[in-house]
Write a protein that holds these residues in place. Structure first.
Motif, PDB file in Angstrom:
ATOM      1  N   VAL A 108      25.995 -12.841  12.083  1.00 53.42           N
ATOM      2  CA  VAL A 108      26.964 -11.827  11.652  1.00 53.42           C
ATOM      3  C   VAL A 108      26.355 -10.895  10.604  1.00 53.42           C
ATOM      4  O   VAL A 108      26.614  -9.689  10.606  1.00 53.42           O
ATOM      5  CB  VAL A 108      28.241 -12.509  11.111  1.00 53.42           C
ATOM      6  CG1 VAL A 108      29.219 -11.472  10.571  1.00 53.42           C
ATOM      7  CG2 VAL A 108      28.898 -13.331  12.191  1.00 53.42           C
ATOM      8  N   ALA A 109      25.519 -11.444   9.723  1.00 50.40           N
ATOM      9  CA  ALA A 109      24.878 -10.606   8.705  1.00 50.40           C
ATOM     10  C   ALA A 109      23.978  -9.549   9.342  1.00 50.40           C
ATOM     11  O   ALA A 109      23.933  -8.403   8.879  1.00 50.40           O
ATOM     12  CB  ALA A 109      24.067 -11.481   7.752  1.00 50.40           C
ATOM     13  N   MET A 110      23.281  -9.924  10.413  1.00 44.16           N
ATOM     14  CA  MET A 110      22.417  -8.950  11.089  1.00 44.16           C
ATOM     15  C   MET A 110      23.243  -7.849  11.747  1.00 44.16           C
ATOM     16  O   MET A 110      22.845  -6.683  11.770  1.00 44.16           O
ATOM     17  CB  MET A 110      21.546  -9.658  12.126  1.00 44.16           C
ATOM     18  CG  MET A 110      20.531 -10.602  11.498  1.00 44.16           C
ATOM     19  SD  MET A 110      19.347 -11.254  12.673  1.00 44.16           S
ATOM     20  CE  MET A 110      18.439  -9.765  13.092  1.00 44.16           C
ATOM     21  N   ILE A 111      24.408  -8.225  12.272  1.00 45.43           N
ATOM     22  CA  ILE A 111      25.284  -7.206  12.858  1.00 45.43           C
ATOM     23  C   ILE A 111      25.820  -6.268  11.777  1.00 45.43           C
ATOM     24  O   ILE A 111      25.830  -5.041  11.936  1.00 45.43           O
ATOM     25  CB  ILE A 111      26.450  -7.874  13.622  1.00 45.43           C
ATOM     26  CG1 ILE A 111      25.905  -8.653  14.824  1.00 45.43           C
ATOM     27  CG2 ILE A 111      27.472  -6.839  14.060  1.00 45.43           C
ATOM     28  CD1 ILE A 111      26.971  -9.449  15.552  1.00 45.43           C
TER      29      ILE A 111
ATOM     30  N   ALA B 282      24.068   0.367  10.066  1.00 44.80           N
ATOM     31  CA  ALA B 282      24.836   1.487   9.498  1.00 44.80           C
ATOM     32  C   ALA B 282      25.881   1.947  10.504  1.00 44.80           C
ATOM     33  O   ALA B 282      25.574   2.678  11.444  1.00 44.80           O
ATOM     34  CB  ALA B 282      23.895   2.627   9.130  1.00 44.80           C
ATOM     35  N   VAL B 283      27.092   1.445  10.329  1.00 43.39           N
ATOM     36  CA  VAL B 283      28.192   1.786  11.232  1.00 43.39           C
ATOM     37  C   VAL B 283      29.349   2.323  10.403  1.00 43.39           C
ATOM     38  O   VAL B 283      29.577   1.862   9.271  1.00 43.39           O
ATOM     39  CB  VAL B 283      28.641   0.544  12.038  1.00 43.39           C
ATOM     40  CG1 VAL B 283      29.809   0.884  12.953  1.00 43.39           C
ATOM     41  CG2 VAL B 283      27.479  -0.014  12.847  1.00 43.39           C
ATOM     42  N   LYS B 284      30.078   3.260  10.948  1.00 43.06           N
ATOM     43  CA  LYS B 284      31.219   3.839  10.226  1.00 43.06           C
ATOM     44  C   LYS B 284      32.273   2.753   9.972  1.00 43.06           C
ATOM     45  O   LYS B 284      32.653   2.028  10.894  1.00 43.06           O
ATOM     46  CB  LYS B 284      31.812   4.992  11.034  1.00 43.06           C
ATOM     47  CG  LYS B 284      32.894   5.749  10.294  1.00 43.06           C
ATOM     48  CD  LYS B 284      33.398   6.931  11.118  1.00 43.06           C
ATOM     49  CE  LYS B 284      34.472   7.706  10.351  1.00 43.06           C
ATOM     50  NZ  LYS B 284      34.981   8.856  11.147  1.00 43.06           N
TER      51      LYS B 284
ATOM     52  N   ILE C 206      34.848  -2.184   5.695  1.00 38.28           N
ATOM     53  CA  ILE C 206      36.097  -2.845   6.100  1.00 38.28           C
ATOM     54  C   ILE C 206      35.785  -4.097   6.919  1.00 38.28           C
ATOM     55  O   ILE C 206      36.392  -5.157   6.730  1.00 38.28           O
ATOM     56  CB  ILE C 206      36.976  -1.862   6.909  1.00 38.28           C
ATOM     57  CG1 ILE C 206      37.342  -0.665   6.034  1.00 38.28           C
ATOM     58  CG2 ILE C 206      38.222  -2.557   7.446  1.00 38.28           C
ATOM     59  CD1 ILE C 206      38.098   0.418   6.770  1.00 38.28           C
ATOM     60  N   TYR C 207      34.812  -3.981   7.829  1.00 41.98           N
ATOM     61  CA  TYR C 207      34.435  -5.141   8.632  1.00 41.98           C
ATOM     62  C   TYR C 207      33.884  -6.271   7.756  1.00 41.98           C
ATOM     63  O   TYR C 207      34.195  -7.442   7.968  1.00 41.98           O
ATOM     64  CB  TYR C 207      33.387  -4.741   9.677  1.00 41.98           C
ATOM     65  CG  TYR C 207      33.865  -3.692  10.645  1.00 41.98           C
ATOM     66  CD1 TYR C 207      35.143  -3.765  11.204  1.00 41.98           C
ATOM     67  CD2 TYR C 207      33.054  -2.628  11.017  1.00 41.98           C
ATOM     68  CE1 TYR C 207      35.593  -2.805  12.092  1.00 41.98           C
ATOM     69  CE2 TYR C 207      33.484  -1.663  11.900  1.00 41.98           C
ATOM     70  CZ  TYR C 207      34.757  -1.750  12.439  1.00 41.98           C
ATOM     71  OH  TYR C 207      35.196  -0.798  13.308  1.00 41.98           O
ATOM     72  N   ARG C 208      33.051  -5.903   6.772  1.00 40.19           N
ATOM     73  CA  ARG C 208      32.470  -6.919   5.891  1.00 40.19           C
ATOM     74  C   ARG C 208      33.554  -7.638   5.103  1.00 40.19           C
ATOM     75  O   ARG C 208      33.540  -8.859   4.951  1.00 40.19           O
ATOM     76  CB  ARG C 208      31.473  -6.266   4.932  1.00 40.19           C
ATOM     77  CG  ARG C 208      30.197  -5.781   5.608  1.00 40.19           C
ATOM     78  CD  ARG C 208      29.336  -5.000   4.627  1.00 40.19           C
ATOM     79  NE  ARG C 208      28.143  -4.470   5.267  1.00 40.19           N
ATOM     80  CZ  ARG C 208      27.311  -3.588   4.712  1.00 40.19           C
ATOM     81  NH1 ARG C 208      27.561  -3.135   3.487  1.00 40.19           N
ATOM     82  NH2 ARG C 208      26.258  -3.157   5.357  1.00 40.19           N
ATOM     83  N   THR C 209      34.528  -6.873   4.601  1.00 42.31           N
ATOM     84  CA  THR C 209      35.620  -7.477   3.831  1.00 42.31           C
ATOM     85  C   THR C 209      36.459  -8.401   4.701  1.00 42.31           C
ATOM     86  O   THR C 209      36.824  -9.514   4.290  1.00 42.31           O
ATOM     87  CB  THR C 209      36.510  -6.384   3.232  1.00 42.31           C
ATOM     88  OG1 THR C 209      35.712  -5.500   2.441  1.00 42.31           O
ATOM     89  CG2 THR C 209      37.608  -6.983   2.376  1.00 42.31           C
ATOM     90  N   ALA C 210      36.746  -7.958   5.919  1.00 41.77           N
ATOM     91  CA  ALA C 210      37.572  -8.763   6.828  1.00 41.77           C
ATOM     92  C   ALA C 210      36.883 -10.071   7.188  1.00 41.77           C
ATOM     93  O   ALA C 210      37.524 -11.124   7.293  1.00 41.77           O
ATOM     94  CB  ALA C 210      37.880  -7.966   8.088  1.00 41.77           C
ATOM     95  N   ILE C 211      35.558 -10.025   7.372  1.00 45.29           N
ATOM     96  CA  ILE C 211      34.830 -11.232   7.744  1.00 45.29           C
ATOM     97  C   ILE C 211      34.634 -12.151   6.547  1.00 45.29           C
ATOM     98  O   ILE C 211      34.640 -13.379   6.680  1.00 45.29           O
ATOM     99  CB  ILE C 211      33.481 -10.846   8.379  1.00 45.29           C
ATOM    100  CG1 ILE C 211      33.739 -10.155   9.719  1.00 45.29           C
ATOM    101  CG2 ILE C 211      32.580 -12.053   8.569  1.00 45.29           C
ATOM    102  CD1 ILE C 211      32.497  -9.624  10.387  1.00 45.29           C
TER     103      ILE C 211
END
Length: 320
Positions: free
Chosen positions: A110-113, A117-119, A123-128
């Motif tokens: 998941v860290a590699m994903i 650099a994605v828009k 938010i995705y990092r916080t949710a995970i």
């Protein structure tokens, strides 16, 4: 040199010596004053209970009777006449060996994903990462029990695809697996550390290897993993220590069952200490767990010279 000159020299030397010891004393004293809150807390809340439990482990201390010194009899009973110790140790080692690698792999994947650099990546990092903040709580354990119960969400989901569900936490073959899955799901903090490590790998290494025709798989095994090996080493140590002490999930979700399939070592220690009030015996169990954790940590540290690489390494083996 006459006598008066010699006396003056001796007095000067003595004064210099006293000044040296005074300055050496003042400097540590200031340091001890600054760390005194932590030092007092450590001595009163950690060191004293630690050595007190070591003393208790050599006694017959049950809260109901006067304390009695029995030497190593508690340890002899544990290793020779306690089948629950063997059972709980087996469950705990199985849990550690399965959950730790799966958790590290999931966190690194998941860290590699998330390192791309994605828009909206924040938010995705916080949710995970959010499940890790509440992952060890009783509320999440109750939620997990409802998800994998006979009438839980998971069985209803697989029923849509025509599969027949079962009681995942009431089946001895799958109960420990549900607890391991919960632990793997709590990879947020480990993932954040991996993410920070990935950010420190220079892009020049990937660009140079691409020019030489290296594939993505080759880059992962020859650049990413070696550069991340100090981070993996740290996360591995922390994950092993945490896994040995797993208690809340097994206590709330399965209560050690079914058929002792999830009866981890910490639960057995808890039962001896707070259900049977055998504090001397429980202290011996606690010290055995501490020694097991120390042994695992020393083993990992000893093998780290073969697979952990630092920028100052020469030939990947020697550290400076």
């Amino acid at each position: 040199m006459n006598r008066s000159t010699a006396t003056i020299a001796q007095t000067a030397a003595k004064t210099k010596k006293n000044s040296y010891f005074k300055s050496r004393w003042n400097a540590p004293l200031a340091g001890y004053l600054f760390i005194s809150p932590w030092l007092i807390g450590f001595l009163a809340l950690t060191a004293y209970p630690l050595f007190l439990s070591l003393y208790y482990s050599f006694t017959d201390y049950t809260l109901m009777q006067p304390m009695k010194w029995i030497g190593t009899r508690n340890y002899e009973r544990i290793f020779t006449a306690d089948p629950k110790f063997i059972q709980s140790a087996k469950v705990t080692f199985t849990y550690v060996l399965a959950s730790v690698p799966l958790k590290l792999i999931a966190a690194l994947f998941v860290a590699m994903i998330l390192s791309k650099a994605v828009k909206g990546i924040s938010i995705y990092r916080t949710a995970i990462y959010f499940p890790s903040l509440i992952g060890g709580s009783i509320g999440v354990s109750l939620l997990w029990r409802n998800i994998f119960g006979v009438d839980g969400v998971f069985n209803k989901l697989i029923a849509v695809f025509g599969f027949e569900g079962k009681g995942w936490i009431t089946n001895p073959d799958t109960a420990l697996g549900t607890l391991i899955l919960l632990t793997v799901w709590q990879f947020g903090s480990t993932m954040v550390i991996f993410l920070a490590g990935l950010k420190q790998i220079p892009n020049d290494l990937y660009e140079a290897s691409s020019v030489d025709g290296a594939s993505k798989v080759s880059q992962f095994f020859k650049i990413t993993l070696p550069m991340l090996s100090p981070i993996i080493y740290f996360n591995l140590i922390m994950a092993v220590i945490g896994a040995f002490q797993m208690f809340t999930s097994a206590f709330v979700i399965t209560n050690g069952g079914p058929m002792n399939a999830t009866y981890v070592y910490a639960m057995y220690l808890y039962e001896r200490a707070f259900s049977r009030y055998e504090l001397g015996y429980a202290s011996a169990l606690a010290w055995i767990m501490l020694l097991a954790i120390i042994a695992a940590t020393v083993l990992i540290s000893h093998t780290s010279k073969y697979w952990v690489f630092y920028e100052t390494d020469t030939g990947g083996r020697k550290r400076k």
